[in-house]
Design an enzyme around this catalytic site. Sequence first.
Site, PDB file in Angstrom:
ATOM      1  N   ASP A  24       0.877  -1.172   0.000  1.00 38.75           N
ATOM      2  CA  ASP A  24       0.000   0.000   0.000  1.00 38.75           C
ATOM      3  C   ASP A  24       0.908   1.215   0.000  1.00 38.75           C
ATOM      4  O   ASP A  24       2.131   1.092   0.141  1.00 38.75           O
ATOM      5  CB  ASP A  24      -0.917  -0.023   1.227  1.00 38.75           C
ATOM      6  CG  ASP A  24      -1.963   1.092   1.219  1.00 38.75           C
ATOM      7  OD1 ASP A  24      -2.214   1.671   0.141  1.00 38.75           O
ATOM      8  OD2 ASP A  24      -2.532   1.392   2.284  1.00 38.75           O
ATOM      9  N   SER A  25       0.325   2.393  -0.129  1.00 34.52           N
ATOM     10  CA  SER A  25       1.140   3.606  -0.146  1.00 34.52           C
ATOM     11  C   SER A  25       1.645   3.982   1.244  1.00 34.52           C
ATOM     12  O   SER A  25       2.492   4.858   1.377  1.00 34.52           O
ATOM     13  CB  SER A  25       0.331   4.774  -0.721  1.00 34.52           C
ATOM     14  OG  SER A  25      -0.784   5.050   0.100  1.00 34.52           O
TER      15      SER A  25
ATOM     16  N   CYS B 247     -11.001   2.801   1.397  1.00 31.83           N
ATOM     17  CA  CYS B 247      -9.550   2.939   1.470  1.00 31.83           C
ATOM     18  C   CYS B 247      -9.110   2.131   2.674  1.00 31.83           C
ATOM     19  O   CYS B 247      -9.759   2.185   3.729  1.00 31.83           O
ATOM     20  CB  CYS B 247      -9.158   4.412   1.631  1.00 31.83           C
ATOM     21  SG  CYS B 247      -7.403   4.683   1.996  1.00 31.83           S
ATOM     22  N   THR B 248      -8.019   1.381   2.541  1.00 29.24           N
ATOM     23  CA  THR B 248      -7.602   0.513   3.646  1.00 29.24           C
ATOM     24  C   THR B 248      -7.126   1.296   4.868  1.00 29.24           C
ATOM     25  O   THR B 248      -7.004   0.729   5.954  1.00 29.24           O
ATOM     26  CB  THR B 248      -6.488  -0.454   3.188  1.00 29.24           C
ATOM     27  OG1 THR B 248      -5.417   0.285   2.589  1.00 29.24           O
ATOM     28  CG2 THR B 248      -7.038  -1.464   2.183  1.00 29.24           C
ATOM     29  N   HIS B 249      -6.859   2.597   4.714  1.00 26.88           N
ATOM     30  CA  HIS B 249      -6.521   3.434   5.869  1.00 26.88           C
ATOM     31  C   HIS B 249      -7.748   3.726   6.735  1.00 26.88           C
ATOM     32  O   HIS B 249      -7.630   3.902   7.953  1.00 26.88           O
ATOM     33  CB  HIS B 249      -5.951   4.780   5.405  1.00 26.88           C
ATOM     34  CG  HIS B 249      -4.528   4.743   4.953  1.00 26.88           C
ATOM     35  ND1 HIS B 249      -4.155   4.222   3.734  1.00 26.88           N
ATOM     36  CD2 HIS B 249      -3.385   5.191   5.541  1.00 26.88           C
ATOM     37  CE1 HIS B 249      -2.839   4.346   3.592  1.00 26.88           C
ATOM     38  NE2 HIS B 249      -2.353   4.932   4.663  1.00 26.88           N
TER      39      HIS B 249
ATOM     40  N   CYS C 256      -4.746  -1.830  -1.499  1.00 30.38           N
ATOM     41  CA  CYS C 256      -5.025  -0.419  -1.760  1.00 30.38           C
ATOM     42  C   CYS C 256      -6.079  -0.339  -2.854  1.00 30.38           C
ATOM     43  O   CYS C 256      -5.880  -0.893  -3.944  1.00 30.38           O
ATOM     44  CB  CYS C 256      -3.741   0.277  -2.197  1.00 30.38           C
ATOM     45  SG  CYS C 256      -3.955   1.985  -2.749  1.00 30.38           S
ATOM     46  N   ASN C 257      -7.198   0.298  -2.575  1.00 28.37           N
ATOM     47  CA  ASN C 257      -8.255   0.443  -3.569  1.00 28.37           C
ATOM     48  C   ASN C 257      -7.773   1.208  -4.788  1.00 28.37           C
ATOM     49  O   ASN C 257      -8.086   0.859  -5.931  1.00 28.37           O
ATOM     50  CB  ASN C 257      -9.452   1.175  -2.949  1.00 28.37           C
ATOM     51  CG  ASN C 257     -10.179   0.346  -1.920  1.00 28.37           C
ATOM     52  OD1 ASN C 257     -11.110  -0.392  -2.216  1.00 28.37           O
ATOM     53  ND2 ASN C 257      -9.743   0.444  -0.668  1.00 28.37           N
ATOM     54  N   THR C 258      -6.998   2.266  -4.568  1.00 24.77           N
ATOM     55  CA  THR C 258      -6.520   3.111  -5.657  1.00 24.77           C
ATOM     56  C   THR C 258      -5.577   2.337  -6.580  1.00 24.77           C
ATOM     57  O   THR C 258      -5.713   2.376  -7.806  1.00 24.77           O
ATOM     58  CB  THR C 258      -5.805   4.350  -5.089  1.00 24.77           C
ATOM     59  OG1 THR C 258      -6.722   5.095  -4.283  1.00 24.77           O
ATOM     60  CG2 THR C 258      -5.296   5.241  -6.209  1.00 24.77           C
TER      61      THR C 258
ATOM     62  N   TYR D 247      -1.195   7.452  -2.652  1.00 25.76           N
ATOM     63  CA  TYR D 247      -1.489   7.097  -4.036  1.00 25.76           C
ATOM     64  C   TYR D 247      -2.766   7.778  -4.521  1.00 25.76           C
ATOM     65  O   TYR D 247      -2.916   8.048  -5.707  1.00 25.76           O
ATOM     66  CB  TYR D 247      -1.685   5.581  -4.165  1.00 25.76           C
ATOM     67  CG  TYR D 247      -0.424   4.747  -4.147  1.00 25.76           C
ATOM     68  CD1 TYR D 247       0.845   5.329  -4.133  1.00 25.76           C
ATOM     69  CD2 TYR D 247      -0.500   3.368  -4.148  1.00 25.76           C
ATOM     70  CE1 TYR D 247       1.987   4.548  -4.118  1.00 25.76           C
ATOM     71  CE2 TYR D 247       0.637   2.571  -4.138  1.00 25.76           C
ATOM     72  CZ  TYR D 247       1.880   3.167  -4.118  1.00 25.76           C
ATOM     73  OH  TYR D 247       3.009   2.386  -4.114  1.00 25.76           O
ATOM     74  N   GLY D 248      -3.697   7.992  -3.598  1.00 21.64           N
ATOM     75  CA  GLY D 248      -5.017   8.495  -3.968  1.00 21.64           C
ATOM     76  C   GLY D 248      -5.020   9.849  -4.637  1.00 21.64           C
ATOM     77  O   GLY D 248      -6.034  10.268  -5.202  1.00 21.64           O
TER      78      GLY D 248
ATOM     79  N   GLU E 270      -1.628   8.584   8.438  1.00 23.95           N
ATOM     80  CA  GLU E 270      -0.198   8.261   8.386  1.00 23.95           C
ATOM     81  C   GLU E 270       0.567   8.946   9.518  1.00 23.95           C
ATOM     82  O   GLU E 270       1.505   8.384  10.084  1.00 23.95           O
ATOM     83  CB  GLU E 270       0.392   8.693   7.043  1.00 23.95           C
ATOM     84  CG  GLU E 270       0.020   7.817   5.865  1.00 23.95           C
ATOM     85  CD  GLU E 270       0.714   6.467   5.887  1.00 23.95           C
ATOM     86  OE1 GLU E 270       1.911   6.388   6.234  1.00 23.95           O
ATOM     87  OE2 GLU E 270       0.043   5.468   5.567  1.00 23.95           O
TER      88      GLU E 270
END
Length: 266
Positions: free
Chosen positions: A7-8, A185-187, A71-73, A39-40, A153
């Site tokens: 993921d980012s 979003c996984t966040h 990551c969805n993006t 990334y989004g 983050e």
Amino acid sequence: MKVGVFDSGIGGLTVVKAITEVLKGAEIFYIADTKFAPYGEKSKEQILKHSFDIANYLVKTHNIDALVVACNTATSAAIKELREHFPNLIVIGTEPGIKPAISLSKNGKIGILATPATLKGEKYQLLVDKLSTSSSNITLHEQACPGLVQQIENGDIETEKTFEMLQNWLKPMREEGVDTIVLGCTHYPLVGNVIKKIMGENTNLIETGYAIANRLKDLSKNCGHFNDGVLKVNVYFTSEINETMISKILNSWNNGGKIVVRNINE
């Protein structure tokens, strides 16, 4: 079995946590691409390049058997190309859980929280078109959340700024009576408690970590993986990372597994 996940940033660790609870005896190599986060807010071409750079690293350096795009993006931008380029790998992507949200919602009013890139992505649009056609009583309330990934983050989960950001985005959904929210979003599961404070405790929050973990378990069985033994997680990061958040996300993993955190350049 060796599983690569990326993921980012730290968001994909919510997927890793689900995998640790579902899959045993595997070694996970997680890449937090913090140098290029989020990334989004990047172009499809940029995301595609980073996805391939990471996938190639995981294949060549760690000889992985499966790749999870947590990551969805990145899934929207790169999953098709990754599957074509790595035909011998199990490749699993992430997409917003609209289908389970439709099943769970009582009034058909569903909120979608996602990054700008996910909402604009072709994969998401195709998913929405398909589900909207089959479910005419559903109303989707989409909301892009620029800047939220960076707050998470930084570890700013329950700060006043994060609360105000979410409150502004969620106010229209609350007024419309949305009863189910897809965390696209996984966040975003990491701010689930804040979302419930704003929307109400009875609001359904849909995340996809366990669906991904169970899919990985099923596919790994087909490839001869025996689901036993001690699982190990290696967390690599490409720039600075909030190690306190890593511990916070994986803190309930107490089955004797091992966690190693290091800079990918070391």
